[in-house]
Design a protein around this motif. Structure first.
Motif, PDB file in Angstrom:
ATOM      1  N   PHE A  26     -31.459 -19.104  -7.092  1.00 55.79           N
ATOM      2  CA  PHE A  26     -31.706 -18.848  -5.675  1.00 55.79           C
ATOM      3  C   PHE A  26     -31.465 -17.370  -5.416  1.00 55.79           C
ATOM      4  O   PHE A  26     -30.618 -16.739  -6.063  1.00 55.79           O
ATOM      5  CB  PHE A  26     -30.744 -19.650  -4.790  1.00 55.79           C
ATOM      6  CG  PHE A  26     -30.887 -21.142  -4.886  1.00 55.79           C
ATOM      7  CD1 PHE A  26     -31.987 -21.788  -4.335  1.00 55.79           C
ATOM      8  CD2 PHE A  26     -29.906 -21.909  -5.508  1.00 55.79           C
ATOM      9  CE1 PHE A  26     -32.108 -23.168  -4.411  1.00 55.79           C
ATOM     10  CE2 PHE A  26     -30.013 -23.283  -5.585  1.00 55.79           C
ATOM     11  CZ  PHE A  26     -31.124 -23.923  -5.039  1.00 55.79           C
ATOM     12  N   HIS A  35     -23.669 -23.284  -1.472  1.00 54.79           N
ATOM     13  CA  HIS A  35     -23.942 -23.279  -2.907  1.00 54.79           C
ATOM     14  C   HIS A  35     -22.775 -23.891  -3.678  1.00 54.79           C
ATOM     15  O   HIS A  35     -22.988 -24.651  -4.639  1.00 54.79           O
ATOM     16  CB  HIS A  35     -24.211 -21.859  -3.391  1.00 54.79           C
ATOM     17  CG  HIS A  35     -24.705 -21.789  -4.799  1.00 54.79           C
ATOM     18  ND1 HIS A  35     -23.865 -21.553  -5.871  1.00 54.79           N
ATOM     19  CD2 HIS A  35     -25.960 -21.952  -5.326  1.00 54.79           C
ATOM     20  CE1 HIS A  35     -24.579 -21.553  -6.988  1.00 54.79           C
ATOM     21  NE2 HIS A  35     -25.849 -21.795  -6.689  1.00 54.79           N
ATOM     22  N   LEU A  54     -26.774 -18.458  -7.643  1.00 58.54           N
ATOM     23  CA  LEU A  54     -27.147 -17.768  -6.412  1.00 58.54           C
ATOM     24  C   LEU A  54     -27.027 -16.263  -6.626  1.00 58.54           C
ATOM     25  O   LEU A  54     -25.979 -15.768  -7.035  1.00 58.54           O
ATOM     26  CB  LEU A  54     -26.236 -18.211  -5.264  1.00 58.54           C
ATOM     27  CG  LEU A  54     -26.384 -17.473  -3.933  1.00 58.54           C
ATOM     28  CD1 LEU A  54     -27.786 -17.655  -3.358  1.00 58.54           C
ATOM     29  CD2 LEU A  54     -25.318 -17.954  -2.941  1.00 58.54           C
ATOM     30  N   VAL A  96     -33.371 -18.155  -0.055  1.00 58.69           N
ATOM     31  CA  VAL A  96     -32.539 -18.823   0.948  1.00 58.69           C
ATOM     32  C   VAL A  96     -32.159 -17.764   1.984  1.00 58.69           C
ATOM     33  O   VAL A  96     -31.513 -16.769   1.643  1.00 58.69           O
ATOM     34  CB  VAL A  96     -31.289 -19.456   0.326  1.00 58.69           C
ATOM     35  CG1 VAL A  96     -30.558 -20.298   1.361  1.00 58.69           C
ATOM     36  CG2 VAL A  96     -31.660 -20.308  -0.878  1.00 58.69           C
ATOM     37  N   SER A 127     -27.020 -27.038   2.008  1.00 57.58           N
ATOM     38  CA  SER A 127     -26.869 -27.567   0.646  1.00 57.58           C
ATOM     39  C   SER A 127     -27.952 -28.576   0.319  1.00 57.58           C
ATOM     40  O   SER A 127     -28.538 -28.561  -0.773  1.00 57.58           O
ATOM     41  CB  SER A 127     -25.492 -28.228   0.484  1.00 57.58           C
ATOM     42  OG  SER A 127     -24.463 -27.288   0.570  1.00 57.58           O
ATOM     43  N   MET A 140     -31.313 -26.898  -0.358  1.00 57.85           N
ATOM     44  CA  MET A 140     -31.321 -26.239  -1.662  1.00 57.85           C
ATOM     45  C   MET A 140     -31.474 -27.265  -2.779  1.00 57.85           C
ATOM     46  O   MET A 140     -32.211 -27.043  -3.750  1.00 57.85           O
ATOM     47  CB  MET A 140     -30.044 -25.415  -1.835  1.00 57.85           C
ATOM     48  CG  MET A 140     -29.925 -24.254  -0.853  1.00 57.85           C
ATOM     49  SD  MET A 140     -28.268 -23.519  -0.755  1.00 57.85           S
ATOM     50  CE  MET A 140     -28.209 -22.590  -2.279  1.00 57.85           C
TER      51      MET A 140
END
Length: 374
Positions: free
Chosen positions: A201, A220, A233, A280, A330, A333
């Motif tokens: 991400f 995350h 991330l 994101v 969350s 994702m």
């Protein structure tokens, strides 16, 4: 048509090695303007030599000194008027520095009203006074351009400028965002920044409260361990203000599957975004949200906020979440990672959505504003 065009912010950003949103707008709009418009770049608070461009810039002196004097009704920006000389049909203050020049039509681009609507999200000395001065200088423009209908409503409310004096013109996306990454360039950037070989991400933005990075880190961390490991991330952005806690978390060694790259040059930033599994972007407040469109152009799925201007920009091409709800972030994702079909649909929708946002269209609509004023 000869237009004096403000380039102060772009020149300052270029000297500092990174172009921000105002700088990007200034650069791209100048490049997209038709040849029928002769742009004369001008600078406040910088020497003419600070500008590097095909057309030399002129320096109009100190903005603050002239602005404070111009609050007296019989005084204008006389130094600026003298330097510009005759032959200017219109002034476009693209960078929030609006001169008072009676007799010369002036248009100002105001990107948002965040310092007025959320003063807790900005930090500078004499905040209340400077915000009021900014609000008053906006009235020196006969017309205001902003970048979304949401910002148009906010400017009407907080600046108290009538709606019929404000035009919303969406931003565009540069052609470079549609170009696939070359293998050698990708390999070089992955090696330089030790990017994951497969999936990750990415979040882009200056570290400041309204970018909501703290909640993103929590979201995350709430993902299953194998998802965190398989899809780390990556945070890209320079430290801003009010970010001490976030910086400590990013640099403290406690987040095993999060990396902060700091500020990246434009070319490298494009590679990092284009190679990402998803962007994101959980911002609490945006006047537009250009990274969302850039990810669309790059064919990258997007998870972003359902607040302020962002739904207006994203349409149905992104997963929209409540940025205050860590669980929603969350979950979104996870869905991107675990549902390849959904990710594919978002890529297709994003590419379709972004076709309607070009700098050429932005320039044409801006030109129509110019023509209506002169």
């Amino acid at each position: 048509m000869k237009v004096a065009f403000g380039v102060s912010v772009l020149a300052r950003c270029t000297r500092q090695g990174g172009v921000d949103g105002i700088g990007t707008y200034t650069r791209e709009l100048m490049a997209a303007m038709p040849e029928s418009v002769a742009l004369q770049p001008y600078l406040f608070d910088l020497p003419a030599s600070a500008w590097v461009g095909e057309v030399p810039a002129v320096s109009l002196g100190s903005f603050r000194q002239q602005a404070l004097a111009a609050f007296l009704p019989w005084i204008n920006f006389n130094q600026a008027r003298s330097v510009l000389g005759s032959g200017i049909n219109l002034v476009h203050a693209s960078d929030h520095l609006v001169p008072r020049l009676p007799g010369i039509p002036t248009v100002a681009t105001i990107f948002d009203a965040i310092p007025l609507s959320h003063p807790e999200w900005v930090r500078y000395s004499f905040k209340s006074l400077k915000n009021e001065l900014w609000r008053r200088t906006a009235f020196w423009a006969q017309h205001v351009i902003t970048i979304s209908e949401y910002s148009r409503q906010e400017i009407t409310s907080h600046f108290r400028i009538p709606e019929d004096r404000i035009t919303a013109i969406p931003l565009g996306v540069g052609a470079q965002w549609f170009v696939p990454v070359e293998q050698t360039q990708e390999a070089a950037v992955r090696s330089r920044y030790l990017l994951p070989k497969d999936r990750y991400f990415v979040c882009v933005g200056t570290l400041q409260p309204r970018k909501n990075i703290g909640r993103l880190l929590c979201a995350h961390a709430n993902l299953p361990e194998h998802v965190q490991r398989e899809c780390p991330l990556i945070i890209v952005g320079k430290p801003g203000w009010g970010c001490e806690d976030v910086v400590n978390r990013l640099t403290g060694g406690q987040l095993k599957h999060v990396r902060w790259l700091g500020h990246l040059p434009d070319a490298e930033l494009q590679v990092v975004i284009k190679c990402a599994t998803a962007l994101v972007f959980p911002s609490l407040h945006e006047g537009f949200g250009l990274p969302v469109l850039e990810a669309f152009a790059a064919g990258v799925p997007v998870v972003t906020s359902n607040t302020t201007s962002i739904p207006e920009v994203a349409g149905d091409a992104a997963l929209l979440i409540d940025p205050l709800r860590i669980d929603e972030l969350s979950d979104a994702m996870c869905r991107i990672i675990e549902d390849p079909g959904l990710a594919g649909q978002l890529r297709v929708r994003g590419r379709e959505r972004v076709r309607g946002f070009t700098w050429q269209a932005c320039a044409e609509k801006t030109l129509r504003v110019y023509e209506s004023m002169i």
